[in-house]
Design a protein around this motif. Sequence first.
Motif, PDB file in Angstrom:
ATOM      1  N   TYR A 256     -57.543  56.024  20.758  1.00  0.00           N
ATOM      2  CA  TYR A 256     -57.317  54.923  19.818  1.00  0.00           C
ATOM      3  C   TYR A 256     -55.924  54.327  20.011  1.00  0.00           C
ATOM      4  N   SER A 257     -54.943  55.196  20.243  1.00  0.00           N
ATOM      5  CA  SER A 257     -53.559  54.715  20.361  1.00  0.00           C
ATOM      6  C   SER A 257     -53.358  53.872  21.621  1.00  0.00           C
ATOM      7  N   LYS A 258     -54.238  54.056  22.608  1.00  0.00           N
ATOM      8  CA  LYS A 258     -54.120  53.254  23.832  1.00  0.00           C
ATOM      9  C   LYS A 258     -54.786  51.882  23.670  1.00  0.00           C
ATOM     10  N   ASN A 259     -55.678  51.783  22.729  1.00  0.00           N
ATOM     11  CA  ASN A 259     -56.442  50.540  22.567  1.00  0.00           C
ATOM     12  C   ASN A 259     -56.023  49.689  21.379  1.00  0.00           C
ATOM     13  N   ARG A 260     -55.557  50.331  20.350  1.00  0.00           N
ATOM     14  CA  ARG A 260     -55.172  49.600  19.143  1.00  0.00           C
ATOM     15  C   ARG A 260     -53.847  48.868  19.372  1.00  0.00           C
ATOM     16  N   VAL A 261     -53.861  47.557  19.222  1.00  0.00           N
ATOM     17  CA  VAL A 261     -52.660  46.769  19.479  1.00  0.00           C
ATOM     18  C   VAL A 261     -52.004  46.352  18.162  1.00  0.00           C
ATOM     19  N   GLY A 264     -47.973  43.348  19.298  1.00  0.00           N
ATOM     20  CA  GLY A 264     -48.080  42.900  20.675  1.00  0.00           C
ATOM     21  C   GLY A 264     -48.195  43.984  21.726  1.00  0.00           C
ATOM     22  N   ARG A 265     -48.359  45.214  21.320  1.00  0.00           N
ATOM     23  CA  ARG A 265     -48.523  46.268  22.331  1.00  0.00           C
ATOM     24  C   ARG A 265     -49.402  47.387  21.766  1.00  0.00           C
ATOM     25  N   PRO A 266     -49.966  48.207  22.675  1.00  0.00           N
ATOM     26  CA  PRO A 266     -50.757  49.341  22.164  1.00  0.00           C
ATOM     27  C   PRO A 266     -49.843  50.251  21.344  1.00  0.00           C
ATOM     28  N   ILE A 267     -50.338  50.780  20.238  1.00  0.00           N
ATOM     29  CA  ILE A 267     -49.440  51.574  19.375  1.00  0.00           C
ATOM     30  C   ILE A 267     -48.951  52.841  20.080  1.00  0.00           C
ATOM     31  N   GLY A 268     -49.696  53.298  21.099  1.00  0.00           N
ATOM     32  CA  GLY A 268     -49.262  54.470  21.870  1.00  0.00           C
ATOM     33  C   GLY A 268     -47.999  54.213  22.676  1.00  0.00           C
ATOM     34  N   ALA A 269     -47.606  52.940  22.811  1.00  0.00           N
ATOM     35  CA  ALA A 269     -46.367  52.614  23.520  1.00  0.00           C
ATOM     36  C   ALA A 269     -45.145  52.841  22.635  1.00  0.00           C
ATOM     37  N   PHE A 270     -45.364  52.959  21.340  1.00  0.00           N
ATOM     38  CA  PHE A 270     -44.238  53.263  20.435  1.00  0.00           C
ATOM     39  C   PHE A 270     -43.926  54.752  20.496  1.00  0.00           C
TER      40      PHE A 270
END
Lengths: 386, 400
Positions: A256-261, A264-270
């Motif tokens: 989910y964290s890779k897909n949920r934006v 402006g970015r996937p939340i997994g990038a935080f």
Amino acid sequence: MDVLLSENEEMIRNLAREFLEGECPTSLVRDMEKDELGYSQDMWKKVASELGWTALSLPEQYGGLGEPLQFLGLIFEEVGRHMAPVPLLSTMVSALTIARDGSEAMKSDILPQVASGDLILTYSFQETDPRLIESAVQTTATADGGDFVLNGKKLFVDNFNQADKLIVTAKTGKGLTLFLVDTGSAGISTEKEVPTAKDKQFAVIFDNVKVSADSVIGEIDKGWTTAEYMLDLGAVFYASQMCGAARKDFEMGLEYSKNRVAFGRPIGAFQSVAHMLADAVMYIDGGELLTREAIWKMDQDQPYQVEVSQAKAFCNDKLQHVTVYSQMIHGGMGFMMEFDIHLWYRRVASWSMRMGSTFEHRARVAQGILDTPGNVELGMIQALPA
Amino acid sequence: MDFGYASSQQALRQEVRDFIAENMTQDVVEEVHGRGEDGRGPLMNDLFKKIGERGWLGISWPKEYGGQGGDRLTQYLVEEEFARVGLSVGGGGSGAPAIMAAGTQEQKDYYIPRIIKGEISFAQGFTEPSGGADLASLQCRAVEDGDEFVINGQKIYTSSAHVSTHLYLMARTDPEAPKHRGISIFLLPMDTPGITVRPLWTIQNDPPAPEGTTYGTPRTNETFYENVRIPKSSLLGELNMGWYVGAMGLNLDRVGASRYLISVRRDEDIVNLAKSDSSEYLNIRNNPTVRDKVAEMWIEAQVCRLMTWRSMSIVESGGNFTYEGSAEKVWAPEHGLRATEAYAQMLGPYGQLLNTSANNVESGLFAHNLLGAFQSGINHGSVQIMRDQVARRGLGLPRG
């Protein structure tokens, strides 16, 4: 030493996973939560007679396959991963207890029926005072001619409505004795408990329930070590189920964290999210290693009680965090009944409180390291004080 | 799955213990303690020679380079026993594995046997004042000049540079290239003209730590390089590929048992203190709240051990890490911090007293550990960086 899965072990796990991926959709899990009986009889037949899960770790002379408990532990990881609605844990904990200490006649009668899937078992120990110690047992078994009469109340009994027989721990003259009792015996009544897992759990009341002398497991008055074995099996297999469930739950959060934006970015990038997931995978790995080591020690006939408690305490504590993290990553969605993630969350929470809380198991680890003579050594065999 | 030792390994463990009981005499202990940051003294040199004669240095190195060709578990087991008495026989550091992986035949033939024998030791010259975690932004220059490289720049936290024979140095060789692609690694003797070593004293120096301290770096250094000329044969691996050579060495170094072995002493110390009759007044053993914490920390230490075992199992089976080495490097230091804080707290006001203090407990051991516990969460890649690696490399999460 090689803590990774062998080829055989991987095969066992993969077969179980493939089967459950095909046969155990979350819709079935949801249906069984609402079902009065609460387990899939069709699936039970398949896992017992086709896949041999009930026979797997029972002795060969009683219709089993004689494989190590380690294999069964891997099955429980998969059962947890898929939340398979089958009474496997309560049946195997009881059957293995009988295999260890039951009379020859009892083993010959009961174990082949378990191996073939024709008999479902459960066990009971905890009462109003739920501590897993001998003195918390208040249920009594009074000798009456050649028979015994049971009186008392057991709580937190898994799958009672599904089981043909249950193990009862009761006070006898000078100690504890275990009995194998028909669930349909006269004088038994139940109260329904509703755990967050929404699987089946009951309080079982014994009002002058008559049991014959040949239903005794092990020796009269000397049942505590048998009971301890039963409780350790329950604790460690629940830990296995929790590891499997937590890993799947984590994988869903990761995906989910890779897909949920957001922003402006996937939340997994935080990083705050990424680090939560990094912690989660390390917690699961840690729990898995501790649990597998404890089961391995049981297979080796080495002292295992401290290891079982290490595993259950750690899983109780850390795997709940894992499922909470996944809930958080899913945001409001994870809170919705229609979304599946709560199925795992509710189970890991519930299972973490069964067969010993975090504090009880840590107390046992403390006994093992602080109340034994001599210096301690990390990673060496550590027996509980007698 | 196999979570046990073979009987031959158990026999070896006993052999190591007997050796330690016989050779780790009081005068050796006193020498180690007395010399502080000055490296090995004569008694310790003798001891290491004896350890080498037993074949316990370089166990998992190939026989052709003077190692024993043994497995990592055997090496770990010997390291674990020596760690219990505060000795590191692992050879340590990321230099040797990097030479093994990227060195020329000449470099391997020269360095590896000498490292194993303890004749050559490397200080690591990576970090600079301008960048720790962002190592690739380093500015120390190495310029080709005929058959030589000429090095100019500064390094910081060059620990053990004052007692090492050699330096394992990372310097920029192409300032025009992207920052990861213009770095090279060099191997050079510490006594090469142009190198200046200046001590940096850590908060563990005053007073010096007592024997048994889990963490100890009373001294590190800053090092200065002024027209240091070294032959081209000093280059390790390909020119401008030093970042990747260094990363490989660091990754292999991270795997070692060293992180967990710190745990062995610290976590055993508190339990054994609690069990001794002379510590009855501290009320550790009988306090249920404290017992709970001791058990919690003990379980965490087991997880550190098992993560180490997992890494060894992966290496032994010829597999590759994705995140397992980094996971160890998060868990062990963070457990170390939690445990060290908890253990000092268990002693109440005694937990703050250093070894020059009146009324201290165990020569101020637990207070001293507090002064250094965070150190292993910082060096060789901080736990924050490591956690990021678990997330990015292990879990495939996107970069922010």
